[in-house]
Design a protein around this motif. Structure first.
Motif, mmCIF file in Angstrom:
data_model
loop_
_atom_site.group_PDB
_atom_site.id
_atom_site.type_symbol
_atom_site.label_atom_id
_atom_site.label_comp_id
_atom_site.label_asym_id
_atom_site.label_seq_id
_atom_site.Cartn_x
_atom_site.Cartn_y
_atom_site.Cartn_z
ATOM 1 N N TYR A 75 0.831 -1.263 -0.051
ATOM 2 C CA TYR A 75 -0.091 0.018 -0.175
ATOM 3 C C TYR A 75 0.811 1.171 0.135
ATOM 4 O O TYR A 75 0.665 2.149 0.748
ATOM 5 N N TYR B 117 13.410 -3.693 -4.411
ATOM 6 C CA TYR B 117 12.087 -4.344 -4.390
ATOM 7 C C TYR B 117 11.963 -5.784 -3.745
ATOM 8 O O TYR B 117 12.828 -6.584 -4.495
ATOM 9 N N ARG B 118 11.624 -6.008 -2.405
ATOM 10 C CA ARG B 118 11.518 -7.229 -1.978
ATOM 11 C C ARG B 118 12.702 -7.933 -1.710
ATOM 12 O O ARG B 118 13.023 -9.106 -1.962
ATOM 13 N N TYR C 243 -1.946 5.100 -2.365
ATOM 14 C CA TYR C 243 -1.869 3.352 -3.132
ATOM 15 C C TYR C 243 -3.597 3.623 -3.570
ATOM 16 O O TYR C 243 -4.337 4.030 -2.711
ATOM 17 N N LYS D 172 -8.805 -9.474 0.923
ATOM 18 C CA LYS D 172 -7.868 -10.230 0.022
ATOM 19 C C LYS D 172 -7.293 -11.583 0.550
ATOM 20 O O LYS D 172 -6.428 -12.078 0.030
ATOM 21 N N SER E 224 2.001 -12.944 -1.486
ATOM 22 C CA SER E 224 2.129 -13.194 -2.843
ATOM 23 C C SER E 224 3.194 -14.176 -2.911
ATOM 24 O O SER E 224 4.508 -14.044 -2.521
ATOM 25 N N PHE F 289 4.429 -14.754 -5.979
ATOM 26 C CA PHE F 289 5.320 -14.380 -7.155
ATOM 27 C C PHE F 289 5.622 -12.857 -6.962
ATOM 28 O O PHE F 289 4.696 -11.949 -6.449
ATOM 29 N N ASN G 27 6.119 -9.217 -8.621
ATOM 30 C CA ASN G 27 5.439 -8.391 -9.805
ATOM 31 C C ASN G 27 6.679 -8.222 -10.613
ATOM 32 O O ASN G 27 7.783 -7.537 -10.407
ATOM 33 N N GLU H 117 -4.223 -14.581 -13.973
ATOM 34 C CA GLU H 117 -5.778 -14.590 -14.337
ATOM 35 C C GLU H 117 -5.798 -14.575 -15.686
ATOM 36 O O GLU H 117 -7.025 -15.025 -16.301
ATOM 37 N N LYS I 28 -9.282 -17.379 -9.442
ATOM 38 C CA LYS I 28 -9.049 -17.503 -8.247
ATOM 39 C C LYS I 28 -9.861 -18.643 -7.832
ATOM 40 O O LYS I 28 -11.083 -19.063 -8.497
ATOM 41 N N HIS J 216 -7.480 -13.504 -4.128
ATOM 42 C CA HIS J 216 -6.161 -12.948 -4.690
ATOM 43 C C HIS J 216 -5.638 -13.980 -5.378
ATOM 44 O O HIS J 216 -5.035 -14.858 -4.877
ATOM 45 N N ALA J 217 -5.359 -13.699 -6.853
ATOM 46 C CA ALA J 217 -4.549 -14.599 -7.861
ATOM 47 C C ALA J 217 -3.142 -14.950 -7.478
ATOM 48 O O ALA J 217 -2.592 -15.883 -8.031
ATOM 49 N N GLU K 177 8.345 -15.286 -4.825
ATOM 50 C CA GLU K 177 8.884 -14.279 -3.671
ATOM 51 C C GLU K 177 9.419 -15.225 -2.564
ATOM 52 O O GLU K 177 10.237 -14.590 -1.775
HETATM 53 N N1 EPU Z 1 -5.046 -8.016 -9.819
HETATM 54 C C1 EPU Z 1 -5.508 -9.198 -10.529
HETATM 55 N N2 EPU Z 1 -6.171 -10.296 -9.780
HETATM 56 C C2 EPU Z 1 -6.301 -10.404 -8.435
HETATM 57 C C3 EPU Z 1 -5.578 -9.397 -7.765
HETATM 58 C C4 EPU Z 1 -5.081 -8.182 -8.350
HETATM 59 O O1 EPU Z 1 -5.830 -9.404 -11.718
HETATM 60 O O2 EPU Z 1 -6.421 -11.358 -7.860
HETATM 61 C C5 EPU Z 1 -4.411 -7.119 -10.642
HETATM 62 C C6 EPU Z 1 -5.180 -5.954 -10.510
HETATM 63 O O3 EPU Z 1 -5.062 -5.315 -11.824
HETATM 64 C C7 EPU Z 1 -4.664 -4.964 -9.557
HETATM 65 C C8 EPU Z 1 -3.175 -5.358 -9.724
HETATM 66 O O4 EPU Z 1 -3.279 -6.777 -9.756
HETATM 67 O O5 EPU Z 1 -4.559 -3.820 -9.947
HETATM 68 C C9 EPU Z 1 -2.288 -5.178 -8.409
HETATM 69 O O6 EPU Z 1 -3.150 -5.917 -7.071
HETATM 70 P P1 EPU Z 1 -2.775 -5.619 -5.542
HETATM 71 O O7 EPU Z 1 -3.231 -4.154 -5.514
HETATM 72 O O8 EPU Z 1 -3.613 -6.364 -5.033
HETATM 73 O O9 EPU Z 1 -1.281 -5.811 -5.288
HETATM 74 P P2 EPU Z 1 -0.196 -6.751 -6.026
HETATM 75 O O10 EPU Z 1 0.654 -6.185 -6.901
HETATM 76 O O11 EPU Z 1 -1.070 -8.271 -6.339
HETATM 77 C C10 EPU Z 1 1.459 -6.066 -4.093
HETATM 78 C C11 EPU Z 1 2.321 -6.863 -3.014
HETATM 79 C C12 EPU Z 1 1.587 -7.241 -1.889
HETATM 80 C C13 EPU Z 1 1.149 -5.968 -1.395
HETATM 81 C C14 EPU Z 1 0.033 -5.494 -2.156
HETATM 82 C C15 EPU Z 1 -0.681 -4.102 -1.829
HETATM 83 C C16 EPU Z 1 4.268 -7.908 -4.482
HETATM 84 C C17 EPU Z 1 4.606 -9.052 -4.829
HETATM 85 N N3 EPU Z 1 2.801 -8.018 -3.642
HETATM 86 O O12 EPU Z 1 0.389 -7.112 -4.502
HETATM 87 O O13 EPU Z 1 2.411 -7.995 -1.070
HETATM 88 O O14 EPU Z 1 0.362 -6.552 -0.320
HETATM 89 O O15 EPU Z 1 0.882 -4.967 -3.432
HETATM 90 O O16 EPU Z 1 0.500 -3.043 -1.676
HETATM 91 O O17 EPU Z 1 4.692 -6.763 -4.612
HETATM 92 C C18 EPU Z 1 3.549 -9.862 -0.329
HETATM 93 O O18 EPU Z 1 4.670 -9.356 -0.648
HETATM 94 O O19 EPU Z 1 3.331 -11.113 0.315
HETATM 95 C C19 EPU Z 1 2.246 -9.207 -0.385
HETATM 96 C C20 EPU Z 1 1.284 -9.546 -0.075
#
Ligand code: EPU
Length: 362
Positions: free
Chosen positions: A132, A165-166, A196, A225, A241, A243, A245, A291, A297, A310-311, A347
């Motif tokens: 966030y 990053y991570r 965010y 989520k 997560s 993987f 990003n 996805e 999901k 959450h995918a 990850e």
């Molecule tokens: N999205 C999908 N399907 C889903 C969820 C998300 O298509 O089921 C797409 C959407 O387009 C959305 C985008 O992915 O806009 C980003 O999704 P989200 O905001 O949930 O964030 P994320 O990139 O999936 C990252 C971190 C999380 C952190 C969230 C919120 C990584 C790998 N993950 O997830 O960190 O909580 O942002 O800031 O950077 C972790 O590292 O374990 C973790 C949970």
């Protein structure tokens, strides 16, 4: 310090899979760490440092070395009001969210968006936890660690921690450092981070949320989520997560978009979600790529699966083996690579996988 043998590791991880550690002990101070290291060295055993186990995949065969669980306690203010900045030291064994709660309740800004991340404070600098719009590395001023190469306690400045990053120097030089204590520099009465997209949406219409409001918003969003640990929510039995990003150059992005369109993976007018990343690069949403590569999901793979909420989270639906999780991981990697030509890097940290020819990442 009690050194136990053949201790099942699954209960020490949030994913809940994997076999036993050959040796296991909990360290609450530096003396315990010294004792564990000399025990392991005398037997030529690899040592793995365990925190909250929230970002960890243990092989079904277990880990043949020494697992040292860090339980160093304590949250200690190093500078007191009226300073605008507050320097707080936190022991590596403190539960991360207890530290966030401590800061938010004292009106110290800088970690509120990291509310609800499972694990310990010692894991925060290692993985440079982020969510966030905040990353731990932005507010970490110094880390005290045991340098197993020099066999002494060292203090690393923020620059020396090499946060990415991570990742950090602690994850890059895997096994070299054992984090003992981290010092955060927080802002007394500072404004919360609420940039965010999910937070802006949550606070739409209301101006200037307080630190406590941002904390409760983040907890609520994480819960929705499945990213908040809850024994009643099997979607939260995950390693967060699974993987990272992927980050690609602008040219790579243009090429992969064109390829995905030409192959009919996405519609001609369909956009691929993308976010600005450092150095002019582009960060893709791994969850979206998954996805759009034939998974949804709730996808089931034996007793493993993809979270219904959450995918990006692989989950243990109950009694899953580590090999089921890893085979789902590989299936996802293959399909995303085939659909978009993008490599998804896991990850979590993997231990005990040497015998599979699967590269252990520590
Ligand atoms: N999205 C999908 N399907 C889903 C969820 C998300 O298509 O089921 C797409 C959407 O387009 C959305 C985008 O992915 O806009 C980003 O999704 P989200 O905001 O949930 O964030 P994320 O990139 O999936 C990252 C971190 C999380 C952190 C969230 C919120 C990584 C790998 N993950 O997830 O960190 O909580 O942002 O800031 O950077 C972790 O590292 O374990 C973790 C949970």
């Amino acid at each position: 310090m009690l050194i136990r043998e053949n201790v099942s590791l699954a209960p020490f991880t949030t994913l809940g899979v994997g076999g036993p550690a050959r040796f296991f002990a909990a360290a609450s101070d530096e003396n315990h760490i010294a004792e564990a290291l000399s025990f392991a060295r005398a037997r030529s055993l690899p040592v793995f440092t365990l925190g909250g186990g929230s970002n960890l995949v243990v092989a079904d065969a277990g880990f043949h070395g020494f697992v040292l669980k860090i339980e160093i306690p304590g949250i200690r203010p190093l500078s007191a009001p009226p300073d605008a900045d507050a320097r707080i030291a936190v022991g590596a064994g403190v539960e991360w969210d207890a530290f966030v709660q401590y800061c938010v309740s004292r009106n110290l800004a800088g970690v509120e968006a990291l509310s609800g991340i499972p694990g310990t404070a010692g894991g925060a600098p290692v993985q440079n936890i982020g969510a966030y719009g905040q990353e731990a590395g932005e507010t970490i001023a110094a880390v005290h660690a045991w340098d197993t190469r020099a066999d002494k306690i060292v203090e690393l400045t923020r620059a020396e921690c090499a946060f990415a990053y991570r990742g950090s120097v602690f994850s890059a030089a895997a096994g070299r450092y054992i984090v003992l204590q981290t010092e955060f520099l927080l802002q007394k009465n500072g404004r919360p981070g609420a940039q965010y997209a999910d937070l802006r949406k949550y606070f739409a219409g209301s101006v200037n949320p307080s630190l406590a409001e941002v904390r409760s918003a983040v907890l609520e969003i994480r819960k929705s989520k499945g990213m908040l640990l809850d024994p009643n929510d099997s979607d939260s039995r995950s390693a967060g997560s699974f993987f990272k990003n992927p980050v690609v150059s602008r040219d790579e992005f243009a090429a992969l978009k064109q390829k995905a369109r030409a192959a009919g993976v996405i519609a001609p007018d369909e956009a691929i979600p993308c976010f600005d990343a450092p150095e002019g690069n582009i960060k893709l949403a791994a969850a979206w790529l998954i996805e759009h590569s034939g998974f949804s999901k709730g996808y089931a793979h034996g007793r493993a699966g993809i979270s219904k909420k959450h995918a990006l989270a692989l989950v243990n639906r109950g009694g899953a083996s580590s090999s089921e999780i890893v085979s789902l991981m590989k299936l996802i990697q293959e399909r995303v690579a085939a659909s978009f030509g993008v490599a998804l890097n896991p990850e979590p940290v993997f231990i005990g996988f040497e015998t599979w020819g699967f590269k252990e990442k520590r």
